[in-house]
Structures are given as structure tokens and as C-alpha cells.
Design a protein around this motif. Sequence first.
Motif, PDB file in Angstrom:
ATOM      1  N   GLU A   6     -11.094   2.641   1.507  1.00  0.00           N
ATOM      2  CA  GLU A   6     -11.866   3.744   2.109  1.00  0.00           C
ATOM      3  C   GLU A   6     -12.483   3.307   3.421  1.00  0.00           C
ATOM      4  O   GLU A   6     -12.472   4.038   4.403  1.00  0.00           O
ATOM      5  N   PHE A   7     -13.014   2.074   3.427  1.00  0.00           N
ATOM      6  CA  PHE A   7     -13.658   1.554   4.634  1.00  0.00           C
ATOM      7  C   PHE A   7     -12.641   1.481   5.781  1.00  0.00           C
ATOM      8  O   PHE A   7     -12.897   1.972   6.880  1.00  0.00           O
ATOM      9  N   VAL A   8     -11.479   0.915   5.497  1.00  0.00           N
ATOM     10  CA  VAL A   8     -10.444   0.776   6.534  1.00  0.00           C
ATOM     11  C   VAL A   8     -10.043   2.157   7.053  1.00  0.00           C
ATOM     12  O   VAL A   8      -9.938   2.378   8.267  1.00  0.00           O
ATOM     13  N   HIS A  14     -10.216   6.083  11.339  1.00  0.00           N
ATOM     14  CA  HIS A  14     -10.376   7.489  11.681  1.00  0.00           C
ATOM     15  C   HIS A  14     -11.439   7.665  12.779  1.00  0.00           C
ATOM     16  O   HIS A  14     -11.248   8.412  13.732  1.00  0.00           O
ATOM     17  N   GLU A  15     -12.554   6.925  12.632  1.00  0.00           N
ATOM     18  CA  GLU A  15     -13.644   7.022  13.611  1.00  0.00           C
ATOM     19  C   GLU A  15     -13.217   6.514  14.985  1.00  0.00           C
ATOM     20  O   GLU A  15     -13.744   6.951  16.003  1.00  0.00           O
ATOM     21  N   LEU A  16     -12.280   5.550  14.998  1.00  0.00           N
ATOM     22  CA  LEU A  16     -11.840   4.977  16.274  1.00  0.00           C
ATOM     23  C   LEU A  16     -10.923   5.919  17.049  1.00  0.00           C
ATOM     24  O   LEU A  16     -10.790   5.810  18.266  1.00  0.00           O
ATOM     25  N   ARG A  17     -10.299   6.821  16.319  1.00  0.00           N
ATOM     26  CA  ARG A  17      -9.318   7.713  16.947  1.00  0.00           C
ATOM     27  C   ARG A  17      -9.910   8.533  18.101  1.00  0.00           C
ATOM     28  O   ARG A  17      -9.328   8.596  19.180  1.00  0.00           O
ATOM     29  N   THR A  18     -11.082   9.171  17.858  1.00  0.00           N
ATOM     30  CA  THR A  18     -11.646  10.097  18.855  1.00  0.00           C
ATOM     31  C   THR A  18     -12.013   9.397  20.163  1.00  0.00           C
ATOM     32  O   THR A  18     -11.518   9.805  21.217  1.00  0.00           O
ATOM     33  N   PRO A  19     -12.860   8.312  20.119  1.00  0.00           N
ATOM     34  CA  PRO A  19     -13.164   7.676  21.404  1.00  0.00           C
ATOM     35  C   PRO A  19     -11.921   7.171  22.118  1.00  0.00           C
ATOM     36  O   PRO A  19     -11.834   7.250  23.344  1.00  0.00           O
ATOM     37  N   ASP A  50      -0.797   3.203  12.370  1.00  0.00           N
ATOM     38  CA  ASP A  50      -0.136   2.420  11.314  1.00  0.00           C
ATOM     39  C   ASP A  50      -1.112   2.034  10.210  1.00  0.00           C
ATOM     40  O   ASP A  50      -0.786   2.084   9.029  1.00  0.00           O
ATOM     41  N   ILE A  51      -2.346   1.646  10.609  1.00  0.00           N
ATOM     42  CA  ILE A  51      -3.348   1.274   9.588  1.00  0.00           C
ATOM     43  C   ILE A  51      -3.655   2.484   8.712  1.00  0.00           C
ATOM     44  O   ILE A  51      -3.734   2.381   7.480  1.00  0.00           O
ATOM     45  N   LEU A  52      -3.799   3.639   9.352  1.00  0.00           N
ATOM     46  CA  LEU A  52      -4.093   4.859   8.581  1.00  0.00           C
ATOM     47  C   LEU A  52      -2.948   5.196   7.631  1.00  0.00           C
ATOM     48  O   LEU A  52      -3.177   5.520   6.457  1.00  0.00           O
ATOM     49  N   ALA A  53      -1.720   5.090   8.156  1.00  0.00           N
ATOM     50  CA  ALA A  53      -0.545   5.400   7.313  1.00  0.00           C
ATOM     51  C   ALA A  53      -0.501   4.451   6.124  1.00  0.00           C
ATOM     52  O   ALA A  53      -0.298   4.880   4.976  1.00  0.00           O
ATOM     53  N   LEU A  54      -0.733   3.162   6.389  1.00  0.00           N
ATOM     54  CA  LEU A  54      -0.660   2.163   5.331  1.00  0.00           C
ATOM     55  C   LEU A  54      -1.761   2.347   4.284  1.00  0.00           C
ATOM     56  O   LEU A  54      -1.504   2.291   3.082  1.00  0.00           O
ATOM     57  N   SER A  55      -2.994   2.604   4.756  1.00  0.00           N
ATOM     58  CA  SER A  55      -4.073   2.738   3.772  1.00  0.00           C
ATOM     59  C   SER A  55      -3.876   4.010   2.946  1.00  0.00           C
ATOM     60  O   SER A  55      -4.228   4.051   1.771  1.00  0.00           O
ATOM     61  N   HIS A  56      -3.279   5.007   3.565  1.00  0.00           N
ATOM     62  CA  HIS A  56      -2.961   6.235   2.839  1.00  0.00           C
ATOM     63  C   HIS A  56      -1.916   5.947   1.753  1.00  0.00           C
ATOM     64  O   HIS A  56      -2.063   6.351   0.598  1.00  0.00           O
ATOM     65  N   LEU A  57      -0.874   5.192   2.137  1.00  0.00           N
ATOM     66  CA  LEU A  57       0.191   4.859   1.179  1.00  0.00           C
ATOM     67  C   LEU A  57      -0.336   3.967   0.064  1.00  0.00           C
ATOM     68  O   LEU A  57       0.002   4.125  -1.105  1.00  0.00           O
ATOM     69  N   GLU A  58      -1.209   3.002   0.452  1.00  0.00           N
ATOM     70  CA  GLU A  58      -1.731   2.047  -0.532  1.00  0.00           C
ATOM     71  C   GLU A  58      -2.696   2.694  -1.514  1.00  0.00           C
ATOM     72  O   GLU A  58      -2.861   2.209  -2.623  1.00  0.00           O
ATOM     73  N   SER A  59      -3.365   3.762  -1.065  1.00  0.00           N
ATOM     74  CA  SER A  59      -4.384   4.374  -1.921  1.00  0.00           C
ATOM     75  C   SER A  59      -3.771   4.883  -3.223  1.00  0.00           C
ATOM     76  O   SER A  59      -4.449   5.003  -4.237  1.00  0.00           O
ATOM     77  N   GLY A  60      -2.470   5.151  -3.205  1.00  0.00           N
ATOM     78  CA  GLY A  60      -1.775   5.549  -4.430  1.00  0.00           C
ATOM     79  C   GLY A  60      -2.025   6.999  -4.814  1.00  0.00           C
ATOM     80  O   GLY A  60      -1.410   7.504  -5.740  1.00  0.00           O
ATOM     81  N   ASP A  61      -2.945   7.671  -4.096  1.00  0.00           N
ATOM     82  CA  ASP A  61      -3.185   9.069  -4.493  1.00  0.00           C
ATOM     83  C   ASP A  61      -2.523  10.064  -3.543  1.00  0.00           C
ATOM     84  O   ASP A  61      -3.042  11.131  -3.279  1.00  0.00           O
TER      85      ASP A  61
END
Length: 380
Positions: free
Chosen positions: A160-162, A167-172, A214-225
Motif C-alpha cells: 500500500e505504501f509503495v 501515485h502521489e509522485l505522478r501529479t508533480p 512500472d512500480i504501480l503496475a507491479l504493486s497492483h499485480l503483487e497485491s493479488g486482488d
Amino acid sequence: MTGWIVAILLLSGLIGLHLGWRRRYRLLALGQAAKPAGLTDALGVTDMFENMAEGVLVTNQKGIIEFANPSFCKLFELAAEPKGQTVMEAIRIHEVHELVNLLRQNNQVVQEEIMLPNLDQQFLQVNGVAIRDRNENHRGAIFVFHDLTRLKRLENLRQEFVANVSHELRTPLSIIKGYVETLLDSETDAESLSHRFLKKIENHSNRLTFLIEDILALSHLESGDIGLDQREVNVRQLAEGVLDGLREMADKKKVRLENGVPENLTLFADSQRLFQALNNLVENGIKYGGACVRVSATNANGELDLCVEDNGPGIPAEACDRIFERFFRVDKARSRELGGTGLGLSIVKHVTQLHGGTARVESTLGQGASFHLTFPTPQT
Ligand code: ADP
């Protein structure tokens, strides 16, 4: 004379002692043999099991519980040891029942993660092994249950933290990119210092964007949900779509792209995610490979093997085992220079695993590399 008498008395005393101990030893051995030995007694480890923090369960050849230690009873909230019951009667967990049945037929070590059907979302890891006697007859099985709940919670927090940070870094970042592009548009002198600096800022913010995506895609895939939107996918058409999207990049690097997937080959899969995985592999083939990248596929023995091969420099044997790890790169500097994030192959592995498949690489240094994604397919 008295010396002789003392010597004879001493000798007869020793003989008496020896005979006495021999008799006691025989009785002891006889007593043990006469005692009926249960499975756990035969193993001689019951006392050790009693004090273990992990839950231990021993079943006999009929799948009936012979022993359960206090930690097992605590994990499954049992008031008493469920001796003499089946697993289904005692804990009503299908996965464990299936493992017991599996071990009755197979002489193997099994491992499975299960979630308890209680409100606390408790996770357990079960390791089981069949017990065979000297004549290879099935005598039962031993299972050890580790409580993974705390570990899982920590893992979820990390994920969740990652995801939140990325996500927060995307906007700036997109704002920085916007300003840089505007400044670049107004800078007419391509040779000026400010133009060169702006170009560098643009390159690095692009790299950062790829990394965050890529980090977002990976953490999404890893979350398993994540839910897979699976349907029949025409593999040749999917490969054609990937190759079309990368043709410009390949042309620039003078790399030939080939689609060797047979017509009408289909796979029950989430086409978007499969596209993502195939895209990463073909893109790597163009970036690190040689003059040709070829996609092919075969369907045999209940498995569909999707292969992306190139005739580039290949991958050293010691790197092949680690290549699907996050941030692992054979040549860090080259990967960065080519805009790599080191996450592409991890994404490929996760997408494949989500479909129940496996990812592997075969390579001989100097003779290219072939990446294989193997998916189970129902046999007709
Ligand atoms: P990257 O973003 O660095 O490409 P990947 O996870 O996609 O990250 O790949 C990891 C590393 O594997 C790359 O940095 C590269 O060193 C190596 N690699 C991947 N594909 C190939 C290939 N087809 N040939 C040679 N090396 C490769």
C-alpha cells in the motif's frame, strides 16, 4: 590366602552385577516391544511437538487424526485434541482435507497457503509430508502449520505504501514535464545551453514516469486482488498488435520483427495483461537483442508455450536464474541508457503467474535468448 579370597569375592560380585543388568536390559527391551506403538510414538517426537509454536497434525493411513499439538488446537480454536476424527470433521477446511488425500496417494512434500474462514483474515502456510515405512507402505502424514498473518499484514502495508507514494509522485511529475515541454517549445536555439539542459530534464522526467508506471503496475499485480478479465484470445493477433506498436522502435534500431504464431491458436487469458507481458519481452529483444526478434507459440500436452527469441548477445548463465527479480539488470548502465527500469521482466513473471503459468529464460552467451511463458490449457 586372604588376597585370593578377596579376589574371588570381587570376581563373583562383578559377575552377579553383569547378570543382573543383562536381565534388566532384556526386560526393558521386551516391555518396549510389547507396548503398542502409535505413529507418533514410533516417531518418538510427541514431546517435542507438544512445545512447538507451529501447529502440528499427524494423520494415519486412513486420513484419521492421530495427533494434534496444542498450537494446532489454538490456531483452529479447538477445545480438545481432535484425535480419531477426520480433518473435515475437526476443522472443516477443504484445502487441508485435499492435502491429506494427496499425500495418501503421492509420496511428496506439499506446501500451500490458506486463509482461515474467520473474520480476522488469518493466513496459514501448511507444509505436509507423507510418512512411509521401510517397505514403502503409506503410514500417514505430518503437517506443520505456520501462522503467516503478521507477515501478510506487513506485506500489505508495504504494498500500500509503495502504491500510495508512486501515485502521489505522478501529479508533480506531470506538472514538471508540462513546464519543460512548454519551455522547450519556446526555445528556438537547439544548441543553446538552456535547450540542452531542458532536454536532459525531459529525459529524466520521462524515465521517472516509466519507473512510477512500472512500480504501480507491479504493486497492483503483487497485491493479488486484481480481477483478470479472461476470455478467448487469439494469440497470433495479440502478437501482431504488440509487433505493430513496436515496429517504429525496431526500424530505428534496424531490428526485424517476425510473427511465427500459428493462426487460430487461442488462450483463455486477460488480453490487456498478456499484451503488457509480451510487449515487455519484445521491447527487451529490440533493446538488448540482435538483428531479429521472433514471437512463436506451440500448444501441446495441455500447455501453451509462448516464446520470444532474439539472436542478440544472450544472457550469462548466472544471471538467467535472477533475471525475473525486481531491479535485476545484467548491465545496469546499459539498461538505464536504454530507458530500462529493471521491472519489465518482474511484470512479465507476475502476469504469467496470475494466469497459472510459469516464465523462464533459456540462453547461451553469444547466441541470443529465448523467453518462454508456459500456460496450462484444458485438454480437449
Ligand atoms: P529493463 O527495464 O532493465 O529492461 P527488465 O526486467 O525488462 O528490465 O530486464 C532485466 C535485465 O535483463 C535487463 O536490464 C537486461 O540486462 C536483461 N535482458 C532482458 N531481456 C534481454 C534480452 N532479450 N537479451 C539480453 N539481455 C536481456
